[in-house]
Design a protein around this motif. Structure first.
Motif, PDB file in Angstrom:
ATOM      1  N   THR A  60     -17.278  -4.212 -20.746  1.00  0.00           N
ATOM      2  CA  THR A  60     -15.896  -4.598 -20.422  1.00  0.00           C
ATOM      3  C   THR A  60     -15.735  -6.110 -20.382  1.00  0.00           C
ATOM      4  N   ALA A  76     -12.393  -7.625 -21.278  1.00  0.00           N
ATOM      5  CA  ALA A  76     -11.201  -7.330 -20.476  1.00  0.00           C
ATOM      6  C   ALA A  76     -10.622  -8.629 -19.917  1.00  0.00           C
ATOM      7  N   ARG A  79      -9.910  -3.993 -17.060  1.00  0.00           N
ATOM      8  CA  ARG A  79     -11.273  -3.476 -16.880  1.00  0.00           C
ATOM      9  C   ARG A  79     -11.233  -2.106 -16.196  1.00  0.00           C
TER      10      ARG A  79
END
Length: 285
Positions: free
Chosen positions: A249, A252, A258
């Protein structure tokens, strides 16, 4: 079947953030990635997070990444033993470990025996994870071009950094971790690998990949791996191990973005693993 969240999935946020996401989204527990962050190395700190967020530690990932070669010292034999002791202390059922690197000759020579000895002296399972080779086509780009090359002609020339192989089933262990991002990068069939692992498959790293020359760890369903089919085969086989979201992630832009990626992964797991023992998410204001 427990569905956990790897603390690596929230990087560059920290270990405590992973516990918080797990509680808020309804994951069943945490896989603790032991690496440079001091909190990840501290039994007392991890126990505190587990109590605060009411989220158990399901597994411990030994510090065997290239970036964690100096965590807990430089002796990989001692680090694997310490990982098992840490798992015992935090109540985890499983230690995830990669095969030894080729340059770790003493460790590699005794690795199989050490795994057996640790399992015989502890209730903790040591699940050896499938990895992937260093592909020559990395030199020609790691993104979409690598994906197309893999689809067209397979992974091509490659060199394993692991001893004796990145595929632990070629050695043979009592317990395994199957990583679906690693099968993508290796260009191997995850269903065939799961079959070779057989009843020894006790831990799943739920992720996805398109076959790029680097390890992608996409949200399951967003790559080319048959993630749903793998999950279905595990359900049919009576799999009672742990499935852990291990996604990337890092791109993100916000915590909300996320959290959405982590939520999509959990929803995928609940749907395709048909887990009925889901934790109740913690509602925060």
């Amino acid at each position: 079947m427990a569905v956990g969240l790897s603390t690596a999935s929230v990087y560059p946020q920290n270990t405590e953030a992973a516990f918080r996401y797990a509680a808020e989204l309804g994951y069943d527990g945490i896989e603790l990635m032991v690496w440079a962050e001091p909190a990840s190395q501290s039994i007392a700190t991890v126990q505190g997070y587990s109590r605060t967020y009411d989220v158990p530690v399901l597994a411990v990932h030994a510090p065997c990444l290239l970036i964690s070669q100096r965590v807990w010292g430089s002796d990989p034999i001692a680090k694997l033993a310490r990982s098992v002791r840490t798992a015992e202390a935090v109540g985890a059922h499983t230690v995830v470990v990669h095969p030894p690197f080729r340059w770790q000759r003493q460790y590699a020579a005794g690795f199989s025996d050490q795994v057996v000895e640790l399992e015989e002296s502890s209730p903790v399972i040591v699940a050896v994870e499938n990895m992937f080779p260093m592909r020559a086509d990395t030199l020609f780009g790691r993104g979409d071009g690598a994906v197309k090359r893999l689809a067209r002609r397979g992974p091509g020339p490659a060199l394993t950094a692991f001893s004796p192989s990145y595929d632990p089933t070629l050695t043979g262990f009592r317990h395994y971790t199957l990583d679906l991002s690693h099968t993508a990068t290796a260009g191997t069939d995850p269903l065939a690998m799961a079959s070779r692992m057989g009843s020894g498959l006790v831990h799943l790293h739920l992720a996805d990949g398109r076959g790029a020359a680097h390890d992608e760890h996409l949200v399951p369903g967003e790559g080319t791996q048959p993630c749903a089919d793998v999950c279905a085969s595990l359900v049919r086989s009576g799999f009672s191990g742990q499935a852990v979201a291990e996604i990337n992630t890092q791109n993100a832009r916000t915590t909300q973005e996320r959290a959405a990626m982590l939520k999509r992964t959990l929803v995928f797991a609940r749907k395709h693993l048909d887990t009925s023992s889901a934790r109740t998410p913690v509602i925060t204001q």
